[in-house]
Design an enzyme around this catalytic site. Sequence first.
Site, PDB file in Angstrom:
ATOM      1  N   ARG A 127      11.849 -35.279  -8.803  1.00 46.29           N
ATOM      2  CA  ARG A 127      10.659 -34.617  -9.782  1.00 46.29           C
ATOM      3  C   ARG A 127       9.362 -34.261  -8.839  1.00 46.29           C
ATOM      4  O   ARG A 127       8.430 -33.485  -9.170  1.00 46.29           O
ATOM      5  CB  ARG A 127      10.425 -35.674 -10.912  1.00 46.29           C
ATOM      6  CG  ARG A 127       9.488 -34.718 -11.849  1.00 46.29           C
ATOM      7  CD  ARG A 127       9.676 -35.104 -13.239  1.00 46.29           C
ATOM      8  NE  ARG A 127      10.052 -36.518 -13.650  1.00 46.29           N
ATOM      9  CZ  ARG A 127       9.005 -37.682 -13.451  1.00 46.29           C
ATOM     10  NH1 ARG A 127       7.642 -37.278 -13.138  1.00 46.29           N
ATOM     11  NH2 ARG A 127       9.367 -38.704 -13.665  1.00 46.29           N
TER      12      ARG A 127
ATOM     13  N   TYR B  73       4.195  -9.264 -20.711  1.00 50.53           N
ATOM     14  CA  TYR B  73       5.517  -9.891 -21.060  1.00 50.53           C
ATOM     15  C   TYR B  73       5.288 -10.625 -22.685  1.00 50.53           C
ATOM     16  O   TYR B  73       4.470 -11.369 -22.815  1.00 50.53           O
ATOM     17  CB  TYR B  73       6.310 -10.813 -20.174  1.00 50.53           C
ATOM     18  CG  TYR B  73       7.468 -11.380 -20.548  1.00 50.53           C
ATOM     19  CD1 TYR B  73       8.517 -10.719 -20.838  1.00 50.53           C
ATOM     20  CD2 TYR B  73       7.555 -13.058 -20.636  1.00 50.53           C
ATOM     21  CE1 TYR B  73       9.829 -11.269 -21.078  1.00 50.53           C
ATOM     22  CE2 TYR B  73       8.644 -13.504 -21.019  1.00 50.53           C
ATOM     23  CZ  TYR B  73       9.709 -12.808 -21.283  1.00 50.53           C
ATOM     24  OH  TYR B  73      10.955 -13.445 -21.755  1.00 50.53           O
TER      25      TYR B  73
ATOM     26  N   ASP C 144       0.840 -11.174 -12.523  1.00 53.16           N
ATOM     27  CA  ASP C 144       2.111 -11.267 -12.667  1.00 53.16           C
ATOM     28  C   ASP C 144       2.831 -10.230 -11.602  1.00 53.16           C
ATOM     29  O   ASP C 144       2.673  -9.058 -12.090  1.00 53.16           O
ATOM     30  CB  ASP C 144       2.672 -11.351 -13.928  1.00 53.16           C
ATOM     31  CG  ASP C 144       4.103 -11.535 -14.323  1.00 53.16           C
ATOM     32  OD1 ASP C 144       4.830 -11.219 -13.391  1.00 53.16           O
ATOM     33  OD2 ASP C 144       4.449 -12.032 -15.481  1.00 53.16           O
TER      34      ASP C 144
ATOM     35  N   LYS D 276      14.140 -12.737 -12.256  1.00 51.75           N
ATOM     36  CA  LYS D 276      14.426 -11.422 -11.966  1.00 51.75           C
ATOM     37  C   LYS D 276      14.753 -10.743 -10.567  1.00 51.75           C
ATOM     38  O   LYS D 276      15.791 -11.038 -10.185  1.00 51.75           O
ATOM     39  CB  LYS D 276      13.015 -10.565 -12.446  1.00 51.75           C
ATOM     40  CG  LYS D 276      12.488 -11.142 -13.870  1.00 51.75           C
ATOM     41  CD  LYS D 276      13.432 -11.042 -15.188  1.00 51.75           C
ATOM     42  CE  LYS D 276      13.105 -11.718 -16.231  1.00 51.75           C
ATOM     43  NZ  LYS D 276      11.703 -11.928 -16.825  1.00 51.75           N
TER      44      LYS D 276
HETATM   45  C1  LIG Z   1      10.673 -12.484 -17.508  1.00 56.01           C
HETATM   46  C2  LIG Z   1       9.383 -12.438 -17.380  1.00 56.01           C
HETATM   47  C3  LIG Z   1       8.508 -13.648 -17.642  1.00 56.01           C
HETATM   48  C4  LIG Z   1       8.903 -15.251 -18.048  1.00 56.01           C
HETATM   49  O1  LIG Z   1      10.009 -15.564 -16.835  1.00 56.01           O
HETATM   50  P1  LIG Z   1      11.364 -16.652 -17.163  1.00 56.01           P
HETATM   51  O2  LIG Z   1      11.795 -16.906 -15.877  1.00 56.01           O
HETATM   52  O3  LIG Z   1      12.034 -15.756 -18.334  1.00 56.01           O
HETATM   53  O4  LIG Z   1      10.706 -17.616 -17.910  1.00 56.01           O
HETATM   54  C5  LIG Z   1       7.024 -13.587 -17.110  1.00 56.01           C
HETATM   55  N1  LIG Z   1       6.390 -12.395 -16.873  1.00 56.01           N
HETATM   56  C6  LIG Z   1       7.305 -11.439 -16.690  1.00 56.01           C
HETATM   57  C7  LIG Z   1       6.716  -9.843 -16.206  1.00 56.01           C
HETATM   58  C8  LIG Z   1       8.928 -11.330 -16.987  1.00 56.01           C
HETATM   59  O5  LIG Z   1       9.604 -10.146 -16.859  1.00 56.01           O
END
Ligand SMILES: *Cc1c(COP(=O)(O)O)cnc(C)c1O
Length: 413
Positions: A77, A131, A196, A221
């Site tokens: 961890r 998001y 982001d 992603k």
């Molecule tokens: C999917 C997404 C998130 C969240 O990410 P997870 O891996 O699903 O927790 C945050 N920001 C954007 C722009 C996303 O597309």
Amino acid sequence: MTQRLSAKPTTRRGVPAAALATRAVHAGRDDLADLGLHAAPLDLSTTYPSRDSRGEAARLDVLGTGEICPGPPVYARISNPTVARFEEALAELEGCETAVAFASGMAALTACLLASVSAGKPHVVAVRPLYGSSDHLIDSGLLGNEVTFVEPEKAATALRPDTGLVIVESPANPTLNEVDLRELAEACAPVPLLADNTFATPVLQRPAEHGARLVLHSATKFLGGHGDVLGGVIACDEEYARTLRQIRFLTGAVLHPLAGYLLLRGLSTLPLRVRAASATAAELANRLARHPAVGRVYYPGRDHQRPAMQMASGGALVSFETIGDPHAVISAVRLITPAVSLGSVDTLIQHPASISHHIMDPQDRAATGISDRLLRMSVGLEDVEDLWEDLDQALRACAAPSAPIHRTAASRV
Ligand SMILES: *Cc1c(COP(=O)(O)O)cnc(C)c1O
């Protein structure tokens, strides 16, 4: 075009800096040849034996501050060597000192919000759209923060003495709205800007070069890129990273080593995948704009007859409003996968009001420009003509009968 990584003259392991495509393949792996290895080792240990408890206690004192300490991690961890390779590689591609990986993108955002709250700065200034779950997390106050949503030009006037974070997505999910990151970072300084970068990836845009202190990815992603790994990461400076590592250790939101392995592997093809998908997406955006069943098309660089802001190209996502029922398109696609998420090798399409942004209040969603007729498509690596054929037949299906568009109510958690 060769894209140079300007921020760092040499990498941490002393290897001369090279083009992004080269570093994507080698970053986090520069020591492998000296170890006599080709693939990165996958370390699944949960604990690390030691006969020297006094030494371990001393190391724990260091690790407890969030500092990186050479030697075995003591316990999984705290840290993991496979995950650390992914962190090192992503940090290099983003032009940041370091990176801290988490179990998901939402876990990464949670850690940043907790860092602000625990520093006595619970107020967040955020630019919509975000998001859906990010929007809901900061709006719900679940973590003890308070939020002011603003237009980017008004961000500076919304700052308070207790503002700990400014949050933005560019291009934003799902309208692909772009924000001038440098202007925003300068207007809000010294409050850290969290950008982001999930949609653009470091291949198309490196927010740290424009003044963002924290660069967030849902690694689920494009970084993973194959739809088979959940993860998140924050690229940042070492000082902020120490706080994030402490939070990760205590909350346990760690990235699994196998996920770290897959994400490191994903990075090696990231430039190729993003550039190829982006070229196809630009072509599809042009064709969609001329399609009789399509209303507005959202694609960076299309709206204002100017190139995409601070991005090398428009990226792999295209959003568009249908004139008929958008749900009919979702049920009619055959090659394209009707699924939420993005950044995979295959093309995915989803209806934000029903899925990715369903959790938002419907009024907030509408005010943010997320229409009930909006579809968001993440373009993959299929042939452009095959994709167009599928899209065209699905759009014809939606245009044919005049089915009323059914509105979706948000469910709140
Ligand atoms: C999917 C997404 C998130 C969240 O990410 P997870 O891996 O699903 O927790 C945050 N920001 C954007 C722009 C996303 O597309």
